[in-house]
Design a protein around this motif. Structure first.
Motif, short mmCIF file in Angstrom:
data_model
loop_
_atom_site.label_atom_id
_atom_site.label_comp_id
_atom_site.label_asym_id
_atom_site.label_seq_id
_atom_site.Cartn_x
_atom_site.Cartn_y
_atom_site.Cartn_z
N GLY A 148 -0.06 -33.51 -43.90
CA GLY A 148 -0.72 -32.80 -42.81
C GLY A 148 -0.45 -33.42 -41.45
N VAL A 149 0.76 -33.96 -41.26
CA VAL A 149 1.11 -34.60 -40.00
C VAL A 149 2.48 -34.10 -39.55
CG1 VAL A 149 2.16 -36.63 -41.09
CG2 VAL A 149 1.22 -36.82 -38.79
N SER A 150 2.64 -33.97 -38.24
CA SER A 150 3.91 -33.55 -37.65
C SER A 150 4.36 -34.59 -36.64
CB SER A 150 3.74 -32.22 -36.91
OG SER A 150 3.37 -31.20 -37.81
N PRO A 151 5.66 -34.62 -36.34
CA PRO A 151 6.12 -35.54 -35.30
C PRO A 151 5.45 -35.22 -33.96
CG PRO A 151 7.97 -34.68 -36.55
CD PRO A 151 6.76 -33.88 -36.96
N ALA A 152 5.22 -36.26 -33.17
CA ALA A 152 4.66 -36.09 -31.82
C ALA A 152 5.68 -35.38 -30.93
CB ALA A 152 4.27 -37.43 -31.23
N ILE A 153 6.95 -35.72 -31.11
CA ILE A 153 8.04 -35.02 -30.44
C ILE A 153 9.16 -34.80 -31.46
CG2 ILE A 153 7.52 -35.87 -28.11
CD1 ILE A 153 9.86 -37.81 -28.40
N GLY A 154 9.91 -33.75 -31.26
CA GLY A 154 10.99 -33.45 -32.19
C GLY A 154 10.50 -32.61 -33.36
N ARG A 155 11.18 -32.74 -34.48
CA ARG A 155 10.88 -31.91 -35.64
C ARG A 155 10.80 -32.73 -36.92
NH1 ARG A 155 15.21 -31.19 -39.05
NH2 ARG A 155 17.28 -31.63 -38.20
N MET A 156 10.28 -32.09 -37.98
CA MET A 156 10.25 -32.70 -39.30
C MET A 156 11.61 -32.47 -39.98
SD MET A 156 6.50 -31.97 -40.91
CE MET A 156 6.24 -30.26 -40.51
N SER A 205 9.18 -44.34 -35.79
CA SER A 205 7.76 -44.57 -35.50
C SER A 205 7.59 -44.62 -33.98
CB SER A 205 7.29 -45.89 -36.11
OG SER A 205 7.86 -46.98 -35.43
N ASP A 206 6.40 -44.37 -33.54
CA ASP A 206 6.10 -44.46 -32.10
C ASP A 206 6.35 -45.89 -31.60
OD1 ASP A 206 4.71 -43.17 -29.64
OD2 ASP A 206 3.69 -45.09 -29.95
N ALA A 207 5.99 -46.89 -32.41
CA ALA A 207 6.18 -48.29 -32.00
C ALA A 207 7.66 -48.61 -31.83
CB ALA A 207 5.54 -49.23 -33.03
N LEU A 208 8.50 -48.18 -32.76
CA LEU A 208 9.94 -48.43 -32.64
C LEU A 208 10.51 -47.68 -31.44
CD1 LEU A 208 12.58 -49.63 -33.72
CD2 LEU A 208 12.77 -47.59 -35.19
N ALA A 214 10.42 -45.45 -25.01
CA ALA A 214 9.74 -44.15 -25.07
C ALA A 214 10.51 -43.05 -24.33
CB ALA A 214 8.31 -44.27 -24.55
N ASP A 215 11.82 -43.12 -24.38
CA ASP A 215 12.69 -42.15 -23.73
C ASP A 215 12.89 -40.94 -24.65
OD1 ASP A 215 14.67 -40.70 -22.44
OD2 ASP A 215 15.96 -42.44 -22.09
N MET A 236 7.23 -40.00 -34.73
CA MET A 236 5.92 -39.75 -35.34
C MET A 236 4.80 -40.14 -34.36
SD MET A 236 6.79 -38.27 -38.02
CE MET A 236 5.22 -38.08 -38.85
N PRO A 237 3.59 -39.62 -34.57
CA PRO A 237 2.46 -39.93 -33.69
C PRO A 237 2.14 -41.43 -33.68
CG PRO A 237 1.92 -38.09 -35.13
CD PRO A 237 3.22 -38.67 -35.61
N PRO A 238 1.55 -41.92 -32.60
CA PRO A 238 1.28 -43.35 -32.45
C PRO A 238 0.49 -43.99 -33.59
CG PRO A 238 0.88 -42.24 -30.38
CD PRO A 238 1.17 -41.17 -31.40
N ARG A 239 -0.48 -43.33 -34.15
CA ARG A 239 -1.31 -43.96 -35.19
C ARG A 239 -0.82 -43.68 -36.61
NH1 ARG A 239 -6.17 -41.57 -32.67
NH2 ARG A 239 -5.83 -42.28 -30.58
N PHE A 240 0.29 -42.97 -36.75
CA PHE A 240 0.79 -42.64 -38.09
C PHE A 240 1.42 -43.88 -38.72
CE2 PHE A 240 4.06 -41.17 -41.05
CZ PHE A 240 3.25 -40.47 -41.93
#
Length: 176
Positions: free
Chosen positions: A80-88, A105-108, A115-116, A137-141
């Motif tokens: 039940g999660v989707s990328p924050a930007i882009g696609r699955m 990952s958001d951290a990477l 974050a470009d 992916m979203p920051p907390r995923f």
């Protein structure tokens, strides 16, 4: 063997650790998680699997060994999660040769790519093979817990006999 997962609508998700690959997970044209015995129980709306793996990121900065996961293409939808930007991942990206895409990952993404958003569509090297970045992916995923990269699982991508691979399995329970 089962435990809840901390993602959206977690009460509908179940995780079974260390499923053996001999449960008809692979077909000639790709991987289909719905072929396992857990699917036949008909208690799941959907079933997905993942395999923790170390991945080496090279070609766009210092080489880095990162924790990642090789996953069925439906894993994120099942969670039940989707990328924050882009696609699955697309369904056909579980096939050898079509699986050269990666989610970050958001951290990477923040640490290595500042974050470009322009990294989406760019080519990076994962384990020496060119992969196209398709999303972040979203920051907390955090699933599996320490993963920073996700690639679609392709049959026997690691050259390991099927019956010697261990997978984690997640399922979304049917309503009712």
């Amino acid at each position: 063997l089962r435990r809840k997962i901390a993602v959206g609508r977690a009460h509908e998700r179940v995780r079974a650790d260390r499923a053996r690959a001999g449960f008809e997970l692979a077909r000639e044209e790709g991987v289909e998680a719905r072929k396992g015995p857990w699917w036949q129980l008909r208690v799941f709306e959907d079933v997905a699997f993942f395999e923790n793996t170390n991945l080496e990121l090279t070609g766009d900065g210092d080489p880095r060994r990162l924790e990642g996961a090789s996953v069925s293409t439906n894993l994120f939808a099942t969670l039940g999660v989707s990328p924050a930007i882009g696609r699955m991942f697309a369904d056909d990206e579980n096939q050898a040769g079509r699986n050269r895409v990666v989610l970050l990952s958001d951290a990477l993404w923040t640490r290595r790519y500042t974050a470009d958003r322009r990294v989406i569509g760019e080519t990076i090297r994962v384990n020496g093979i060119a992969h196209t970045v398709i999303g972040v992916m979203p920051p907390r995923f955090k699933f599996p817990e320490f993963a920073e990269l996700w690639v679609p699982f392709a049959p026997n991508a690691a050259g390991t006999p099927r019956d010697q691979r261990d997978f984690g399995v997640v399922g979304r329970l049917r309503s009712g």
